[in-house]
Design a protein around this motif. Structure first.
Motif, PDB file in Angstrom:
ATOM      1  N   UNK A  79      35.350  28.324  44.754  1.00 31.36           N
ATOM      2  CA  UNK A  79      36.055  29.188  43.817  1.00 31.36           C
ATOM      3  C   UNK A  79      36.007  30.652  44.225  1.00 31.36           C
ATOM      4  N   UNK A  80      34.967  31.076  44.990  1.00 33.30           N
ATOM      5  CA  UNK A  80      34.872  32.481  45.347  1.00 33.30           C
ATOM      6  C   UNK A  80      35.222  32.743  46.811  1.00 33.30           C
ATOM      7  N   UNK A  81      35.780  31.761  47.490  1.00 35.35           N
ATOM      8  CA  UNK A  81      36.148  31.917  48.888  1.00 35.35           C
ATOM      9  C   UNK A  81      37.507  32.591  48.989  1.00 35.35           C
ATOM     10  N   UNK A  89      40.309  32.258  45.735  1.00 35.17           N
ATOM     11  CA  UNK A  89      40.847  30.994  45.225  1.00 35.17           C
ATOM     12  C   UNK A  89      40.652  30.906  43.716  1.00 35.17           C
ATOM     13  N   UNK A  90      39.567  31.515  43.207  1.00 37.73           N
ATOM     14  CA  UNK A  90      39.322  31.520  41.758  1.00 37.73           C
ATOM     15  C   UNK A  90      40.438  32.238  41.019  1.00 37.73           C
ATOM     16  N   UNK A  91      40.997  33.288  41.607  1.00 33.90           N
ATOM     17  CA  UNK A  91      42.108  33.998  40.978  1.00 33.90           C
ATOM     18  C   UNK A  91      43.344  33.112  40.890  1.00 33.90           C
ATOM     19  N   UNK A  92      43.562  32.284  41.903  1.00 34.90           N
ATOM     20  CA  UNK A  92      44.694  31.363  41.860  1.00 34.90           C
ATOM     21  C   UNK A  92      44.479  30.312  40.774  1.00 34.90           C
ATOM     22  N   UNK A  93      43.244  29.837  40.623  1.00 37.01           N
ATOM     23  CA  UNK A  93      42.935  28.878  39.565  1.00 37.01           C
ATOM     24  C   UNK A  93      43.150  29.527  38.194  1.00 37.01           C
ATOM     25  N   UNK A  94      42.717  30.775  38.063  1.00 35.90           N
ATOM     26  CA  UNK A  94      42.924  31.500  36.803  1.00 35.90           C
ATOM     27  C   UNK A  94      44.415  31.615  36.493  1.00 35.90           C
TER      28      UNK A  94
END
Length: 449
Positions: A79-81, A89-94
């Motif tokens: 998620x933090x890569x 990637x976490x921003x894309x999930x958000x």
């Protein structure tokens, strides 16, 4: 950017090309702290996905542990890569969760979610390596309250719109005036109505003095926006190359180059040619229906807001999308402001006022704005909005009845003087065999007649 945790629902491994070799026991004891645990969301499976090494994948749920040994092509990012991208990637999930909030039951959203992790990873890779291009749009026509041409982007493109907005939106919105409403968190129609009512009370000294209002509307606003002007306004304040490139890609994409037409030609004929995006030149117009278009419109009209506040010197001014209002004790001052705005808009932004919707009259007669009518000591819902609510509730299917009806109860409840209107809506609800609470604010399922 505020950190958020997520519960990313991923299908269990069932195809050789979908999953990597999994070994649930080897890394569980020393799980890396660099991988963020994704927290629960209502309606989601409690799932944690832990990359445990090249070609290795662990998937655990609250009820079972599954170990699958299959062939793999790539390792899913944590998620933090972030790799070499300008985002994680976490921003894309958000952005995905933000996008699905109101679109989860749509066909495109369900298709995307069927292979969620793979689709998110593919979208991430395309954004990182610069190969991302917007997909096919859907064009259709809505007829109520009037005929409009709507362009809906693909679900994956909507995720990109949310990703872009989440990153660049706050830095623009910090400079927006407090009286700029629409597509800003906490600044919907309710905020705009309360803001205007407060200003009316201020300019009239709590309804004790006469005052006037000037209401203006922009003619064919969304299809009249000059993309070249808008691009300059956006890029002047975005310095990171990745976000500059993505902003320009989203803005300058022309949905007319690849779209699916889902409308009866007879309905399209009801939309005047000057209101159709299809009839505009390549550098003109934004598609109605996308988050990016709403945000871009606010950036575009922030130029008008700043001019009204700092050049014209308006102390009482409110704007909701392309509808804006001036308040003053003097009708002569308002006429002067109208002449200024009428000259400023074509010269600076390339848009014009709609003369048939320009109104100058005393506030004591009532001010109609964002679906509310503000009169001395009372704020009611616009008659047309009430009629639309009664019509929709009378014909809506039983499957959607509770959702639609309670939405209208909430909408009518925004106006303090709405008891009579909610009572009328409650009568329609009871005629269909459903129950309503005593305050006329909520309906419950009953035996339909």
């Amino acid at each position: 950017m505020t950190e958020r945790s997520f519960n990313l629902v991923v299908p269990l491994a069932h195809e050789a090309t979908d999953m990597r070799i999994a070994d649930t026991g080897r890394r569980r004891a020393d799980r890396s702290g660099a991988v963020s645990r994704l927290s629960n969301r209502p309606g989601d499976v409690d799932s944690t996905i832990t990359p445990v090494g090249p070609g290795t994948r662990t998937s655990t749920t609250a009820t079972r542990t599954t170990t699958t040994r299959t062939t793999s092509f790539a390792l899913a990012p944590s998620a933090d890569w972030s790799g070499h991208a300008g985002f994680t990637f976490a921003e894309l999930v958000e952005a995905y969760f933000d996008c699905r909030r109101t679109k989860r039951n749509s066909a495109s959203a369900l298709t995307f979610e069927a292979n969620l992790e793979r689709n998110l990873r593919r979208l991430y890779d395309e954004l990182v390596d610069g190969s991302y291009v917007p997909g096919r749009s859907i064009c259709f026509v809505i007829t109520r309250p009037k005929a409009r041409e709507v362009w809906a982007a693909e679900f994956r493109d909507r995720i990109v719109h949310h990703l872009l907005y989440n990153r660049i939106g706050p830095r623009f919105e910090k400079s927006f005036i407090a009286d700029s409403c629409a597509c800003i968190s906490g600044r919907g129609t309710h905020y705009a109505a309360r803001r205007l009512e407060s200003k009316i009370r201020s300019v009239t000294q709590n309804w004790s003095r006469p005052a006037y209002y000037l209401k203006c509307d922009l003619a064919n606003f969304f299809v009249s926006i000059d993309k070249d002007i808008l691009r300059g306004l956006l890029l002047d304040r975005i310095s990171v190359p990745f976000w500059r490139s993505l902003t320009e890609l989203v803005l300058m994409h022309d949905p007319r180059t690849d779209f699916e037409f889902r409308v009866d030609r007879k309905l399209l004929a009801r939309v005047p040619p000057h209101k159709r995006l299809m009839e505009q030149t390549a550098n003109r117009g934004l598609p109605i229906g996308n988050l990016s278009s709403q945000f871009f419109a606010n950036v575009y009209l922030d130029v008008l807001d700043q001019h009204a506040k700092h050049r014209i010197g308006a102390h009482h001014y409110v704007r909701y999308v392309d509808d804006f209002m001036f308040l003053h004790e003097s009708p002569d001052w308002l006429n002067s402001a109208l002449a200024d705005v009428d000259a400023f808009l074509p010269a600076r932004l390339g848009v014009r006022l709609n003369p048939s919707k320009t109104i100058l009259q005393p506030v004591a007669r009532g001010v109609d704005f964002v679906g509310h009518v503000i009169k001395p000591w009372a704020r009611t819902t616009r008659r047309r909005t009430v009629s639309e609510a009664l019509w929709q509730v009378a014909k809506v299917s039983e499957q959607d009845f509770l959702q639609v009806t309670n939405s209208y109860f909430g909408l009518l409840g925004q106006a303090p003087a709405s008891h009579h209107d909610r009572a009328r809506l409650a009568n329609v609800v009871r005629d269909r065999g459903h129950a309503v609470n005593r305050a006329f604010t909520k309906t419950f399922r009953g035996a339909p007649r």
